[in-house]
Design a protein around this motif. Structure first.
Motif, mmCIF file in Angstrom:
data_model
loop_
_atom_site.group_PDB
_atom_site.id
_atom_site.type_symbol
_atom_site.label_atom_id
_atom_site.label_comp_id
_atom_site.label_asym_id
_atom_site.label_seq_id
_atom_site.Cartn_x
_atom_site.Cartn_y
_atom_site.Cartn_z
ATOM 1 N N LEU A 58 8.180 -8.306 -6.778
ATOM 2 C CA LEU A 58 8.463 -7.091 -7.026
ATOM 3 C C LEU A 58 8.915 -6.192 -5.683
ATOM 4 O O LEU A 58 8.327 -6.477 -4.702
ATOM 5 C CB LEU A 58 7.092 -6.328 -7.609
ATOM 6 N N PRO A 60 9.348 -3.654 -2.813
ATOM 7 C CA PRO A 60 8.331 -2.527 -2.176
ATOM 8 C C PRO A 60 8.859 -1.056 -2.617
ATOM 9 O O PRO A 60 9.961 -0.825 -2.792
ATOM 10 C CB PRO A 60 8.394 -2.805 -0.860
ATOM 11 N N CYS A 84 3.671 -8.275 -4.997
ATOM 12 C CA CYS A 84 4.408 -7.058 -4.695
ATOM 13 C C CYS A 84 4.731 -7.187 -3.280
ATOM 14 O O CYS A 84 3.866 -7.339 -2.279
ATOM 15 C CB CYS A 84 3.212 -5.846 -4.414
ATOM 16 N N SER A 90 -0.862 -4.576 -1.687
ATOM 17 C CA SER A 90 -0.854 -3.301 -2.565
ATOM 18 C C SER A 90 -0.340 -2.138 -1.323
ATOM 19 O O SER A 90 0.296 -1.178 -1.976
ATOM 20 C CB SER A 90 -2.118 -2.830 -2.934
ATOM 21 N N ASN A 92 2.268 -2.292 -0.240
ATOM 22 C CA ASN A 92 3.786 -2.485 -0.386
ATOM 23 C C ASN A 92 4.248 -1.317 -1.295
ATOM 24 O O ASN A 92 5.458 -1.039 -1.409
ATOM 25 C CB ASN A 92 4.314 -3.721 -0.654
ATOM 26 N N CYS A 94 3.872 -1.146 -5.059
ATOM 27 C CA CYS A 94 4.805 -1.623 -6.005
ATOM 28 C C CYS A 94 3.921 -1.155 -7.300
ATOM 29 O O CYS A 94 2.793 -1.488 -7.629
ATOM 30 C CB CYS A 94 4.666 -3.161 -6.368
ATOM 31 N N ILE A 123 -0.394 -5.405 -6.925
ATOM 32 C CA ILE A 123 0.358 -4.680 -7.945
ATOM 33 C C ILE A 123 -0.593 -3.290 -8.498
ATOM 34 O O ILE A 123 -1.733 -3.637 -8.671
ATOM 35 C CB ILE A 123 0.906 -5.227 -9.162
ATOM 36 N N CYS A 148 -5.111 -5.913 -6.625
ATOM 37 C CA CYS A 148 -4.460 -5.080 -7.658
ATOM 38 C C CYS A 148 -5.356 -3.833 -7.916
ATOM 39 O O CYS A 148 -6.566 -4.051 -7.916
ATOM 40 C CB CYS A 148 -3.990 -5.815 -9.055
#
Length: 154
Positions: A58, A60, A84, A90, A92, A94, A123, A148
């Motif tokens: 995914l 950033p 991500c 996390s 990053n 997304c 994520i 996450c």
């Protein structure tokens, strides 16, 4: 932007993040869904474009909107992982924001093909208005979540 290009069942896909051109990621859930389905069809036809693990990145600093796009994350292959950014952190940023369902884990519907492992890395799931992760999996499948986070889900 063209970072990564591949052909699956005679369809060519160009994948890349505008937020970080070094990442062969998906900027929309529709792109991710379409690519996942075609990659599953390629495996099912005996002509996979790559061997597992199946890693999907995914982008950033991207907010994905299941309600607006009409799509969510749907792992179809064994050993599927969602990162991500390039490192699954996390940090990053997304974010999957809103939606009735943000990801759905289901057993394989193909006889003889068993999914064992699915993973999510870094994520943020926020604002789901029903279930963030809908799991209908078999006893044979393990789903893991690393770094996450969930916030504002009802």
């Amino acid at each position: 932007l063209l970072l990564f290009q591949c052909t699956i069942l005679k369809r060519t896909y160009s994948i890349g993040c505008s937020s970080d051109p070094s990442i062969p990621g998906f900027e929309t859930l529709k792109e991710l869904f379409d690519f996942s389905v075609l990659e599953f069809q390629a495996v099912q036809s005996g002509q996979p474009i790559r061997e597992p693990p199946y890693i999907y990145f995914l982008c950033p600093d991207t907010i994905y909107k299941p309600d607006e796009e009409g799509y969510y994350i749907l792992p179809l292959l064994d050993e599927t992982y969602y990162f991500c950014g390039s490192d699954g952190s996390s940090k990053n940023n997304c974010i999957i924001d809103g939606g009735f369902t943000q990801a759905q884990i289901t057993p394989s519907h193909v006889e003889g093909y068993v999914k064992h492992i699915t993973g999510f890395f870094g994520i943020m799931f926020q604002g789901s208005n029903f279930v963030s992760i809908r799991a209908e999996s078999s006893n044979e499948e393990m789903t893991s979540f690393s770094d996450c986070h969930w916030t504002g889900n009802t």
